[in-house]
Enzyme design. Sequence first.
Site, PDB file in Angstrom:
ATOM      1  N   HIS A 156       9.776  15.062  26.614  1.00 55.26           N
ATOM      2  CA  HIS A 156       9.743  13.588  26.621  1.00 55.26           C
ATOM      3  C   HIS A 156       8.425  13.061  26.042  1.00 55.26           C
ATOM      4  O   HIS A 156       7.979  11.978  26.405  1.00 55.26           O
ATOM      5  CB  HIS A 156       9.921  13.026  28.038  1.00 55.26           C
ATOM      6  N   SER A 277      -6.660   4.528   1.801  1.00 54.01           N
ATOM      7  CA  SER A 277      -6.116   3.173   1.808  1.00 54.01           C
ATOM      8  C   SER A 277      -6.872   2.343   0.788  1.00 54.01           C
ATOM      9  O   SER A 277      -8.067   2.530   0.590  1.00 54.01           O
ATOM     10  CB  SER A 277      -6.281   2.575   3.205  1.00 54.01           C
ATOM     11  N   LYS A 283      -9.755   5.109   6.226  1.00 47.02           N
ATOM     12  CA  LYS A 283      -8.446   5.737   6.407  1.00 47.02           C
ATOM     13  C   LYS A 283      -8.260   7.031   5.631  1.00 47.02           C
ATOM     14  O   LYS A 283      -8.688   7.170   4.496  1.00 47.02           O
ATOM     15  CB  LYS A 283      -7.353   4.760   5.946  1.00 47.02           C
ATOM     16  N   GLU A 290       4.650  12.063   5.710  1.00 51.11           N
ATOM     17  CA  GLU A 290       5.537  10.901   5.858  1.00 51.11           C
ATOM     18  C   GLU A 290       6.610  10.895   4.773  1.00 51.11           C
ATOM     19  O   GLU A 290       7.773  10.558   5.024  1.00 51.11           O
ATOM     20  CB  GLU A 290       4.714   9.607   5.801  1.00 51.11           C
TER      21      GLU A 290
END
Length: 463
Positions: A156, A277, A283, A290
């Site tokens: 979980h 970024s 970043k 992804e």
Amino acid sequence: MAQLWGGRFTKQTDELVYRFNASISFDQRFLKQDIEGSMAHVRMLAKQEILTEDEQNQILAGLQGILEDVESGVLAITEEYEDIHSFVEANLTARIGEPGKKLHTGRSRNDQVALDMRLYTRDEVKETDALLKELLKVLLRIMEEHTETIMPGFTHLQKAQPITLAHHMGAYFEMFKRDRSRLHDILERMNYCPLGAGALAGTTYPLDRDYTAELLGFYGPMLNSMDAVSDRDYLIEYLSALSTVMMHLSRFCEEIILWNSNEYQFVEIDDGYSTGSSIMPQKKNPDIAELVRGKTGRVYGALMSLLTTMKGIPLAYNKDMQEDKELVFDAIDTTKGCIALFTGMLDTLSFREERMRKSAQNGFTNATDAADYLVNHDVPFRDAHGIVGRLVLRCIEEGKSLDELSLAEYREESPVFEEDIYEAIAMETCVNRRLTVGAPGRAAMEDVIKKYRKYLEGECENE
Ligand code: ARG
């Protein structure tokens, strides 16, 4: 417009119709397979004395020449041909004259395209398998290095019990190993030859279909000529296997994205596999992971698309089936690209062992072991569960971990606790006492690692 037909037509195909119908823009991908199939067909025709030795030799040399010229860039495949089959035949006849016109004896584009696609796919299945094997090698290397790297195991997405990094990687090893075995199954089932099925009903020429099947490395000819030109099951199976590979990669990417986040900091993705970024200078984003996760939808889409295309097609060949190519090609390219990139990203990933260990330590992942301690001292499990639950609550209130409680505090809940509780709930103890087959304990892990080494070295890919 270079078409193989036209005799019965009184006018030219409309330009838009021609383009809508043509497949050269994508089926040129299997030039090599088309020529290989034609060569086998011609050898068989000569063996059966349907062509002369001399015609055979001229055709073979012509086909070889076309392949070499396209590969060296001397000959371009252009949109003026309807499909790759027309391109090859037209160029063959232009090169060698009359014998070129005999190439298509006893053959239809229906069995020809069925063969090309099968040959192409067979190679791609093998390449997908080889890429997965490389991924497994990286996984095994990480497993070998991290049988003692403790991290929390989750259920979980809540910390559950301590495991090791080797154990976590081993779960993916199993998944990709099964993916390979699925590919092997597909190869076994698909390796039968459609050539010689003709348009749908075989032919009146005395073709030797066993011979062409053998020349092309198939186990034998497909046994029903209508099925041979209509079957795309193997593509559906392959797309399904690719979808499963992507699903596994996507889950793995999701974990790497989480682990790479500021909150977890379990791993650091190598600079070579990260992006920045345009606005936020701090970043470092996990774009590759992804993208792999994102591209999964595209491969599932191809599977649904082909299933839907096939569902209403009456026997035998129908042009709908031309739609198999672009989506299969895209799914293959996408999945192969993703496996290769993922393997590189994983191979260069650094693991922050201290962070992982602390995370396991701070998350009460040893609570089960504390309860087991009591059980080993004759406390019924349900009571032990309650006692440790109350200890955990106390820890949460006081901002402590279980090993930071004093023995006196332990004893407030149960007099059974002794000094050796600390040893019993140490992370190493928790992990290494889990020795059932498939568990994270070092000895159990090492047995499995040995099996994986053998599997990767061995001939037998499925064990
Ligand atoms: N381009 C076609 C395909 O991909 C080749 C077979 C054409 N056959 C036909 N009867 N028109 O399916």
